[in-house]
Design a protein around this motif. Sequence first.
Motif, PDB file in Angstrom:
ATOM      1  N   UNK A  60      77.465  12.332  12.487  1.00 29.05           N
ATOM      2  CA  UNK A  60      76.078  12.730  12.665  1.00 29.05           C
ATOM      3  C   UNK A  60      75.895  14.160  12.183  1.00 29.05           C
ATOM      4  N   UNK A  61      74.713  14.436  11.635  1.00 31.15           N
ATOM      5  CA  UNK A  61      74.409  15.773  11.135  1.00 31.15           C
ATOM      6  C   UNK A  61      73.077  16.235  11.713  1.00 31.15           C
ATOM      7  N   UNK A  62      73.064  17.439  12.257  1.00 32.25           N
ATOM      8  CA  UNK A  62      71.828  18.065  12.713  1.00 32.25           C
ATOM      9  C   UNK A  62      71.751  19.486  12.148  1.00 32.25           C
ATOM     10  N   UNK A  63      70.529  19.912  11.900  1.00 32.20           N
ATOM     11  CA  UNK A  63      70.303  21.264  11.383  1.00 32.20           C
ATOM     12  C   UNK A  63      69.329  21.997  12.284  1.00 32.20           C
ATOM     13  N   UNK A  64      69.648  23.250  12.572  1.00 30.94           N
ATOM     14  CA  UNK A  64      68.784  24.105  13.378  1.00 30.94           C
ATOM     15  C   UNK A  64      68.367  25.297  12.533  1.00 30.94           C
ATOM     16  N   UNK A  65      67.066  25.511  12.414  1.00 29.93           N
ATOM     17  CA  UNK A  65      66.564  26.714  11.757  1.00 29.93           C
ATOM     18  C   UNK A  65      66.259  27.739  12.845  1.00 29.93           C
ATOM     19  N   UNK A  66      67.055  28.788  12.898  1.00 28.35           N
ATOM     20  CA  UNK A  66      66.902  29.766  13.973  1.00 28.35           C
ATOM     21  C   UNK A  66      65.699  30.676  13.714  1.00 28.35           C
ATOM     22  N   UNK A  67      64.950  30.912  14.770  1.00 26.30           N
ATOM     23  CA  UNK A  67      63.795  31.815  14.761  1.00 26.30           C
ATOM     24  C   UNK A  67      63.829  32.620  16.059  1.00 26.30           C
ATOM     25  N   UNK A  68      63.103  33.744  16.119  1.00 25.06           N
ATOM     26  CA  UNK A  68      63.139  34.561  17.339  1.00 25.06           C
ATOM     27  C   UNK A  68      62.597  33.853  18.576  1.00 25.06           C
ATOM     28  N   UNK A  69      61.764  32.814  18.406  1.00 27.76           N
ATOM     29  CA  UNK A  69      61.220  32.130  19.580  1.00 27.76           C
ATOM     30  C   UNK A  69      62.028  30.894  19.972  1.00 27.76           C
ATOM     31  N   UNK A  70      63.193  30.704  19.356  1.00 32.54           N
ATOM     32  CA  UNK A  70      64.053  29.569  19.696  1.00 32.54           C
ATOM     33  C   UNK A  70      64.689  29.803  21.066  1.00 32.54           C
ATOM     34  N   UNK A  71      64.611  28.815  21.942  1.00 28.41           N
ATOM     35  CA  UNK A  71      65.149  28.922  23.298  1.00 28.41           C
ATOM     36  C   UNK A  71      66.507  28.223  23.398  1.00 28.41           C
ATOM     37  N   UNK A  72      67.333  28.622  24.366  1.00 29.96           N
ATOM     38  CA  UNK A  72      68.623  27.932  24.543  1.00 29.96           C
ATOM     39  C   UNK A  72      68.466  26.434  24.746  1.00 29.96           C
ATOM     40  N   UNK A  73      67.420  26.016  25.475  1.00 31.89           N
ATOM     41  CA  UNK A  73      67.222  24.583  25.704  1.00 31.89           C
ATOM     42  C   UNK A  73      66.827  23.849  24.424  1.00 31.89           C
ATOM     43  N   UNK A  74      66.317  24.591  23.417  1.00 28.59           N
ATOM     44  CA  UNK A  74      66.029  23.958  22.126  1.00 28.59           C
ATOM     45  C   UNK A  74      67.316  23.530  21.436  1.00 28.59           C
ATOM     46  N   UNK A  75      68.431  24.130  21.825  1.00 30.61           N
ATOM     47  CA  UNK A  75      69.732  23.763  21.270  1.00 30.61           C
ATOM     48  C   UNK A  75      70.428  22.709  22.131  1.00 30.61           C
ATOM     49  N   UNK A  76      70.487  22.980  23.423  1.00 34.03           N
ATOM     50  CA  UNK A  76      71.309  22.153  24.302  1.00 34.03           C
ATOM     51  C   UNK A  76      70.590  20.922  24.812  1.00 34.03           C
ATOM     52  N   UNK A  77      69.249  20.965  24.870  1.00 35.65           N
ATOM     53  CA  UNK A  77      68.487  19.873  25.454  1.00 35.65           C
ATOM     54  C   UNK A  77      67.971  20.256  26.832  1.00 35.65           C
ATOM     55  N   UNK A  78      67.162  19.418  27.411  1.00 39.77           N
ATOM     56  CA  UNK A  78      66.564  19.723  28.706  1.00 39.77           C
ATOM     57  C   UNK A  78      66.240  18.432  29.447  1.00 39.77           C
ATOM     58  N   UNK A  79      65.920  18.567  30.718  1.00 37.65           N
ATOM     59  CA  UNK A  79      65.515  17.429  31.536  1.00 37.65           C
ATOM     60  C   UNK A  79      63.996  17.280  31.497  1.00 37.65           C
ATOM     61  N   UNK A  80      63.531  16.085  31.197  1.00 35.64           N
ATOM     62  CA  UNK A  80      62.103  15.779  31.095  1.00 35.64           C
ATOM     63  C   UNK A  80      61.707  14.840  32.244  1.00 35.64           C
TER      64      UNK A  80
END
Length: 302
Positions: A60-80
Motif C-alpha cells: 500500500x502507498x499513501x502520500x502526505x503533503x505537509x502544511x502548517x495546519x496539519x494535525x497529528x490526528x491527520x497522520x495517525x487517525x482519530x475516533x469518529x
Amino acid sequence: MREPLSRLLDNLNQVMVGKQDAIRLVMVAILAQGHVLLEDVPGVGKTLLAKALARSIAGQFHRIQCTPDLLPTDLTGTNIWNPQTASFEFRPGPVFTNILLVDEVNRATPRTQSALLEVMEETQATIDGVTYNLPHPFFVIATQNPVEYQGTFPLPEAQLDRFALALSLGYPAESEELQMLQRLQTQPSFATLEPCLSLEDIQMLRLQVQEVRIEAPLQKYILGLVRATRETDSITLGVSPRGAVILYRATQALAFLEGRDYGIPDDVKYLAPHVLSHRLITAGGRNNQALVHELLDMVAIP
C-alpha cells in the motif's frame, strides 16, 4: 531471493533514469529496517520512486503533503462518533500503510513532526489510549526542500537522528534527461509495473540481512568513525549510539545487496556520508558531508 531482488532493482531503474546509487541506498534503508530523508528540490522524482517501490512489492502507498495546519490526528487517525451504533469508531490515518511518502516534512509543525517520528520509531500509533500496530513492513520516505525555508519548521538534530539515511537525488545529467524524455513515448509508466516481491518476501529479506557477518575489525572501524565525530573540534555534536547501530545494519544490507554474506570496509566508506552526516552539528558552518569524508581519511581502515 537474489533473483526477485534483482528484478525489484530493475523495476525501479525502469522508471528512474540514472539514479542507481539513490535506488541502492533506498533499498539499503528498507532492508536495514530504517527510513529515508530525501533533501532535494521539487520535481526530481521523489514521489515516482516511492510509488514505483510500493507497486514493486505489492504494498500500500499513501502520500502526505505537509502544511502548517496539519494535525497529528491527520497522520495517525482519530475516533469518529457513529450515531447509528452510539459508539466511537476508529478511522485510521495515512500512516497505516506500507510505503509512506511525507512530502516537505519541514512544513509541518513540530507537534505533527513528533507524532510522525514516534510512529516511525515504534511502528505503532496510540489514539485515545489505544495502541494500534502499523502494517509490516512500514517504510517512510520523507522529503524536504533544502533551498526554500520560508514558512518551514526545520527538523531538529534529535529528530533527524530517527532517519537511517539522508540523501539527495539531484538533477540528472543531460544524457539522462534526454533519455527520460525519449522514454515518454516508448516506455510504459510506473502504473504498469508488475510486483516482483511480496510484503512477506521483504520481511524474509530483512531477516536474512541480519545474518550478514560483520567481523570484529570492521565493528571497531564503525565504532572508530562514530567516536571520531565526538572527538573532533569541528563538530559540536557527534553521532549517537543509534547512528553506530544504523551504520552497522546498513553495512549488512549493502553487503547483502552486493551478493555477499559479509561486510567489508568499502561498504562502510560508501554509506558513512549518508548515515552520519545528518546526525552532526558542526562548528563554524562546516559542510557535514565534507567533515565525514575527512574522518574517513583519518580513521585507519582494518
